[in-house]
Design a protein around this motif. Structure first.
Motif: not given
Length: 323
Positions: A189-202
């Motif tokens: 099977a395949l899986m497509i996943v959205g992942v939020d990335l690290e960034k400015d804390e503000r």
């Protein structure tokens, strides 16, 4: 916490789903510190509030992920086998999957969501807009094993898990979910996943503490559900929303803070709160591309492709199940 309680079996709960909610709520509010599972945000009102959050100017994940799906949709669709069944875990509104449906030659779409009425309404709308697409909604807790519709048994399977929901799991829970998804979808099977990335804390702070207070109402809605469905007596005006960034754990934490000392009753159980005591309702982990790929490998998936926006705020990963 003071407990004076009949057993849950004596509470005369109306159905199995509400019984599970009751058991989880009592157990989680009995913890130190207190907590509630974020999956109980999503009754019909909670689902609508979350959709309102996705339209807020401060909340970047949805519009950024939609931008990736628009700009890279053809590349993503190119790895999906023709005639495949797309299984969306925690489907909610179908805004994002429509980007893939417009680009892919799918054989079926299986939206899976705990809010059955909401997802059935979304499925009806999809059938009108994509009349040649077979749509099989499944009302289930996608974090636990569930059965796929028999009608898609012979089709290649592709999982879809957008929206950075993977970040709401503790890392070990994310691994367990990805392993469960692999088992449900099957070999190859395949899986497509959205992942939020690290960034400015503000940027993160304002995304989860919006000026309009929509996220606060979303957070408090879990107490509304407890009062309505489980007979609780939470005073909503006695709690306030707060979201903070935990730098060491790379996560946003959402809490409900007691404004004063109080006692709340739920199904015969009393829960005492000190002023300033919190109910921890949700985490939202932020990953680097490399840390997410490592987590996926540990759960039986190999990342084939990764797409990000130009500012690297968000990522979409295409993975294949491996032995």
């Amino acid at each position: 916490m003071n407990v004076h309680a009949p057993a849950l079996a004596d509470a005369h709960l109306p159905d199995e789903q509400t019984s599970v909610f009751a058991k989880d709520a009592v157990e989680d509010l009995s913890q130190h510190p207190k907590r509630l599972s974020p999956k109980y945000f999503y009754d019909a009102a909670g689902s609508e509030l979350f959709e309102a959050i996705t339209r807020l100017p401060e909340y970047y994940p949805t519009r950024t992920e939609l931008g990736i799906l628009k700009e890279c949709g053809s590349a993503i669709a190119a790895i999906i086998p023709a005639g495949a069944a797309l299984v969306e875990f925690g489907a909610g509104a179908t805004t994002k999957v429509r980007r893939l449906l417009e680009k892919s030659a799918l054989g079926a779409y299986v939206p899976v969501d705990i809010s059955g009425d909401f997802i059935r309404g979304q499925a009806d709308a999809l059938r009108r807009d994509f009349p040649r697409l077979a749509v099989y909604p499944v009302a289930a807790d996608f974090t636990a094993p569930f059965e796929l519709p028999a009608a898609i048994a012979a089709l290649p399977k592709v999982g879809f898990f957008p929206g950075s929901t993977i970040g709401n799991f503790e890392p070990h829970e994310a691994c367990r979910f990805l392993r469960s998804a692999r088992d449900i979808l099957g070999d190859g099977a395949l899986m497509i996943v959205g992942v939020d990335l690290e960034k400015d804390e503000r940027v993160l702070y304002h995304a989860y503490n919006d000026a309009a207070g929509v996220t606060a109402r979303f957070n408090l809605n879990v107490l509304v559900r407890i009062n309505r469905e489980l007979g609780g007596n939470f005073d909503l005006s006695a709690f306030t929303h707060r979201a903070i960034y935990n730098r060491e754990r790379h996560r946003i934490e959402m809490h409900l803070i007691a404004k004063k000392s109080q006692t709340v009753r739920l199904l015969g159980t009393s829960f005492s709160f000190r002023a300033g005591e919190t109910i921890h309702t949700e985490n939202s982990y932020k990953y680097s591309v490399e840390r997410f790929a490592a987590l996926a490998r540990g759960a039986g998936w190999k990342v084939k492709e990764t797409w990000t926006d130009p500012a690297r705020m968000f990522s979409v990963h295409a993975m294949v199940a491996v032995d």
